[in-house]
Design a protein around this motif. Sequence first.
Motif, PDB file in Angstrom:
ATOM      1  N   LEU A 119       0.834  -1.202   0.000  1.00 15.81           N
ATOM      2  CA  LEU A 119       0.000   0.000   0.000  1.00 15.81           C
ATOM      3  C   LEU A 119       0.874   1.259   0.000  1.00 15.81           C
ATOM      4  O   LEU A 119       0.570   2.232  -0.694  1.00 15.81           O
ATOM      5  CB  LEU A 119      -0.950  -0.001   1.203  1.00 15.81           C
ATOM      6  N   VAL A 120       1.966   1.234   0.751  1.00 16.01           N
ATOM      7  CA  VAL A 120       2.899   2.369   0.755  1.00 16.01           C
ATOM      8  C   VAL A 120       3.431   2.605  -0.657  1.00 16.01           C
ATOM      9  O   VAL A 120       3.496   3.741  -1.130  1.00 16.01           O
ATOM     10  CB  VAL A 120       4.061   2.139   1.747  1.00 16.01           C
ATOM     11  N   ASP A 121       3.797   1.530  -1.367  1.00 19.02           N
ATOM     12  CA  ASP A 121       4.328   1.663  -2.727  1.00 19.02           C
ATOM     13  C   ASP A 121       3.283   2.239  -3.684  1.00 19.02           C
ATOM     14  O   ASP A 121       3.596   3.065  -4.534  1.00 19.02           O
ATOM     15  CB  ASP A 121       4.816   0.304  -3.252  1.00 19.02           C
ATOM     16  N   GLU A 122       2.037   1.785  -3.545  1.00 17.40           N
ATOM     17  CA  GLU A 122       0.969   2.297  -4.409  1.00 17.40           C
ATOM     18  C   GLU A 122       0.711   3.783  -4.142  1.00 17.40           C
ATOM     19  O   GLU A 122       0.553   4.576  -5.072  1.00 17.40           O
ATOM     20  CB  GLU A 122      -0.305   1.489  -4.181  1.00 17.40           C
ATOM     21  N   ILE A 123       0.686   4.148  -2.869  1.00 17.10           N
ATOM     22  CA  ILE A 123       0.477   5.557  -2.524  1.00 17.10           C
ATOM     23  C   ILE A 123       1.658   6.395  -3.001  1.00 17.10           C
ATOM     24  O   ILE A 123       1.476   7.513  -3.502  1.00 17.10           O
ATOM     25  CB  ILE A 123       0.225   5.723  -1.009  1.00 17.10           C
ATOM     26  N   SER A 124       2.871   5.865  -2.897  1.00 15.78           N
ATOM     27  CA  SER A 124       4.057   6.593  -3.374  1.00 15.78           C
ATOM     28  C   SER A 124       3.957   6.857  -4.871  1.00 15.78           C
ATOM     29  O   SER A 124       4.275   7.962  -5.337  1.00 15.78           O
ATOM     30  CB  SER A 124       5.328   5.794  -3.074  1.00 15.78           C
ATOM     31  N   ALA A 125       3.511   5.869  -5.631  1.00 18.00           N
ATOM     32  CA  ALA A 125       3.334   6.060  -7.077  1.00 18.00           C
ATOM     33  C   ALA A 125       2.290   7.143  -7.343  1.00 18.00           C
ATOM     34  O   ALA A 125       2.450   7.955  -8.259  1.00 18.00           O
ATOM     35  CB  ALA A 125       2.931   4.745  -7.743  1.00 18.00           C
ATOM     36  N   THR A 126       1.253   7.163  -6.536  1.00 15.90           N
ATOM     37  CA  THR A 126       0.206   8.171  -6.688  1.00 15.90           C
ATOM     38  C   THR A 126       0.755   9.568  -6.398  1.00 15.90           C
ATOM     39  O   THR A 126       0.439  10.528  -7.114  1.00 15.90           O
ATOM     40  CB  THR A 126      -0.990   7.855  -5.767  1.00 15.90           C
ATOM     41  N   ILE A 127       1.598   9.682  -5.387  1.00 17.98           N
ATOM     42  CA  ILE A 127       2.204  10.974  -5.059  1.00 17.98           C
ATOM     43  C   ILE A 127       3.112  11.437  -6.186  1.00 17.98           C
ATOM     44  O   ILE A 127       3.095  12.607  -6.578  1.00 17.98           O
ATOM     45  CB  ILE A 127       2.955  10.887  -3.716  1.00 17.98           C
ATOM     46  N   ILE A 128       3.908  10.513  -6.731  1.00 17.25           N
ATOM     47  CA  ILE A 128       4.782  10.845  -7.864  1.00 17.25           C
ATOM     48  C   ILE A 128       3.949  11.401  -9.016  1.00 17.25           C
ATOM     49  O   ILE A 128       4.283  12.423  -9.611  1.00 17.25           O
ATOM     50  CB  ILE A 128       5.564   9.594  -8.328  1.00 17.25           C
ATOM     51  N   LEU A 129       2.853  10.733  -9.306  1.00 20.04           N
ATOM     52  CA  LEU A 129       1.998  11.133 -10.423  1.00 20.04           C
ATOM     53  C   LEU A 129       1.294  12.457 -10.148  1.00 20.04           C
ATOM     54  O   LEU A 129       1.237  13.331 -11.019  1.00 20.04           O
ATOM     55  CB  LEU A 129       0.984  10.018 -10.717  1.00 20.04           C
TER      56      LEU A 129
END
Length: 136
Positions: A119-129
């Motif tokens: 979940l942390v990785d998915e949220i991190s990708a969302t923040i990057i985007l």
Amino acid sequence: MARILALDYGTKRTGVAVTDELQIIASGLTTVPTEDLMNFLKEYLTAEKVELVLVGEPKQRDGNHSQVEEHIQKFLEVYANEFPNVPVERVDERFTSKMAFQTMIDSGLKKKQRQNKALVDEISATIILQDYLNRK
């Protein structure tokens, strides 16, 4: 318009986020075991119109690349051969994991839920985007 896809690449897992077709909103899509990432991308890029893939560029505080960069470079070579018509742009991803963790706290997730690294990785990708969309 086509979507923009963002990857928070890791040696074990890769977080994936995507925009809507109008490129207004960034949403977490999934987390994929990194060994399965190319198969995931083949399926996704066949099913959806994607005009750009963002790949996080992990840097240390001093600006030097982190150790995972070597793995990312190998991935980018394979990606370029497999998907020559979908360009890649690198995006600084410093502090996105910390921001993702803080987002989880702020949204009221319990401690056990915050330990979910996928979940942390998915949220991190969302923040990057979302950062990319904000600058665009």
